[in-house]
Design an enzyme around this catalytic site. Structure first.
Site, PDB file in Angstrom:
ATOM      1  N   CYS A 219      -0.202   2.233   3.291  1.00  0.00           N
ATOM      2  CA  CYS A 219      -0.447   0.820   3.626  1.00  0.00           C
ATOM      3  C   CYS A 219      -1.839   0.541   4.160  1.00  0.00           C
ATOM      4  O   CYS A 219      -2.623  -0.195   3.565  1.00  0.00           O
ATOM      5  CB  CYS A 219       0.533   0.276   4.672  1.00  0.00           C
ATOM      6  SG  CYS A 219       2.206   0.882   4.612  1.00  0.00           S
TER       7      CYS A 219
ATOM      8  N   ASP B 295       0.201  -2.859  -2.310  1.00  0.00           N
ATOM      9  CA  ASP B 295      -0.740  -1.958  -1.625  1.00  0.00           C
ATOM     10  C   ASP B 295      -0.501  -0.484  -1.914  1.00  0.00           C
ATOM     11  O   ASP B 295      -1.351   0.349  -1.624  1.00  0.00           O
ATOM     12  CB  ASP B 295      -0.761  -2.213  -0.106  1.00  0.00           C
ATOM     13  CG  ASP B 295       0.604  -2.061   0.546  1.00  0.00           C
ATOM     14  OD1 ASP B 295       1.613  -1.918  -0.176  1.00  0.00           O
ATOM     15  OD2 ASP B 295       0.679  -2.103   1.786  1.00  0.00           O
ATOM     16  N   ASN B 296       0.642  -0.124  -2.432  1.00  0.00           N
ATOM     17  CA  ASN B 296       0.864   1.255  -2.895  1.00  0.00           C
ATOM     18  C   ASN B 296       2.143   1.315  -3.707  1.00  0.00           C
ATOM     19  O   ASN B 296       2.934   0.384  -3.700  1.00  0.00           O
ATOM     20  CB  ASN B 296       0.918   2.279  -1.738  1.00  0.00           C
ATOM     21  CG  ASN B 296       1.839   1.912  -0.595  1.00  0.00           C
ATOM     22  OD1 ASN B 296       1.400   1.522   0.476  1.00  0.00           O
ATOM     23  ND2 ASN B 296       3.138   2.009  -0.815  1.00  0.00           N
TER      24      ASN B 296
END
Length: 471
Positions: free
Chosen positions: A38, A273-274
């Site tokens: 994050c 974000d991932n």
């Protein structure tokens, strides 16, 4: 622009989002993050920089996540700050910012990062109920009543309010950052019974031992226990349920823009974000790994001059989001320290004339505990995230850097670990999309040396040097 960790597999609960953004514009099938965690990833989105240049290495204050050092060195130069101060934008933020935002040692919720005319920041990490928001620097506490407090819906309503009350004489930028589908995976009540029979994808690398991989992957127990499989399937379902509310949020915002007559003149980005894994290589669930499932994210964009129903295989990374948005605003990205590049030209009509780089950097610094986990006494110190079944998802030497190459002639990943073995993993993504076979021992030595040189160059690159042609 909304995001919480989301593998690119998670398309199903986002049917309205796909229709309203992806089908109405362009979908990027090779979109990656500079770090699969994050806070480093969010810092890369905000700054347009790789982690070695913004120095946010994990989700802790000591790792520079929303620290005073980050505030002093980077926050003034984020793309929203440039939009507001140099391009005359009114800017709005709502949701999860950086995992340590609001920490007493870093200014508390009174700290409003520069660049935001209207600020609704979630204190600390992901929640759905019983959280505190910083509304322009004042604490607003929320309880556990769905109609008033469910965070995804609160973010949607505050975003709609902003659209209602903003000035019509200035351009605007909004960043809506839902924690969903991040844990604790609390679905809205109307969605709690959805996807009851859904399971995590059973890809070819599901519940398979990563025998030729870094030791951390090899310590995973294969086959996974039934309880681990049940746990990860349950988590997958819960994550999908939380995304139904994100899908509603996207629909509400797009519809409101349409009613206001602003939709055709607005760019809308949807990304994450991932990534996330659920059972691949027998790792029950987490992110933090170098594999596709953790570094690849969805990216869809609609807006002026973007034709509908396009897909692009161009290699884009989250460090490119800031430069692209600044480019839209007419700000010269070369005046910044950003490592990424604008993909605005790629989305328009003049694709063939655009120079584009063929590789990006992915970097991660592993974390391990100084003491043994009492629940897993056999493991010893140096590892972390060892749940369920004492399978560890991280360690202090899970520190790596990778070159991810996507070119017409090659689709490759080359990674080196910063550990005692200097362990190397190489994947030919064309022949082996699920990364079952590490070809580091069999690949031509000359290619290995070239990749090693390219990686060293990217690990020390800054700005323009990060955008040079790859191999």
């Amino acid at each position: 622009m909304t995001y919480g960790e989301m593998s690119s597999l998670g398309g199903n609960p986002l049917s309205k989002t796909k229709k309203l953004i992806g089908d109405a514009g362009i979908s990027f099938t090779n979109a990656f993050v500079a770090s699969p965690l994050c806070c480093p990833s969010r810092a890369s989105i905000l700054t347009g920089k790789y982690p070695h240049n913004h120095h946010v290495i994990n989700n802790t204050l000591e790792g520079n996540c929303s620290s005073t050092a980050w505030q002093k060195s980077e926050e003034d130069h984020t793309f929203p700050a440039l939009l507001r101060s140099y391009a005359g934008y009114q800017t709005f933020f709502a949701g999860k910012y950086l995992n340590q935002y609001g920490h007493a040692e870093a200014g508390g919720v009174e700290h409003v990062p520069p660049g935001w005319s209207y600020w609704v920041g979630l204190e600390k990490n992901s929640k759905y109920y019983n959280y505190t928001l910083s509304v322009n620097g004042k604490a607003q506490k929320h309880g556990a009543e769905y109609s008033k407090d469910y965070l995804t819906d609160v973010l949607a309503n505050m975003s709609l309010d902003f659209l209602q009350y903003k000035s019509s004489y200035q351009p605007f930028f909004m960043m809506v950052s839902t924690p969903a589908p991040h844990s604790p995976w609390t679905a809205a009540p109307q969605y709690q019974d959805r996807y009851n029979s859904t399971k995590a994808p059973r890809d070819p690398n599901f519940n398979v031992h990563g025998k030729d991989k870094h030791w951390l992957i090899r310590q995973a127990k294969t086959p996974m226990t039934n309880s681990s499989v049940q746990f990860l399937d349950d988590a997958f379902r819960k994550r999908w349920r939380t995304l139904l509310s994100v899908d509603d949020l996207v629909e509400k915002l797009v519809k409101r823009l349409e009613v206001r007559g602003e939709l055709d003149n607005t760019y809308i980005f949807f990304t994450s974000d991932n990534g996330y894994h659920t059972g691949q290589f027998s790792l029950p669930m987490d992110k933090r790994q170098l594999y596709e499932f953790d570094i690849r994210v969805p990216l869809m964009v609609r807006g002026p001059n973007i034709k509908p129903n396009q897909t692009s295989k161009m290699l884009v990374a989250n460090v490119d989001l800031g430069p692209t948005i600044l480019d839209i605003a007419g700000y010269n990205v070369n005046k910044t320290q950003m490592d990424g590049m604008s993909f605005l030209p790629v989305m328009g009509d003049f694709v063939l004339t655009v120079y584009w780089r063929t590789d990006i950097l992915v970097e991660y610094e592993g974390e391990g505990s100084n003491v043994s986990d009492p629940a897993c006494p056999l493991l010893g110190p140096g590892v972390s995230e060892c749940f369920p079944d004492c399978v560890c998802e991280d360690s202090y030497n899970n520190t790596y850097a990778c070159v991810r190459t996507v070119a017409s002639s090659a689709n490759l990943q080359y990674c080196e670990f910063d550990d005692n073995e200097v362990f190397v993993e190489v994947y030919n993504m064309t022949a082996d999309p699920f990364q079952l076979s590490n070809i580091a021992k069999t690949i031509d030595q000359e290619i290995l040396e070239k990749m090693n040189h390219r990686l060293m160059m990217l690990q020390s690159c800054s700005g323009q040097s990060c955008r040079t042609p790859g191999l």
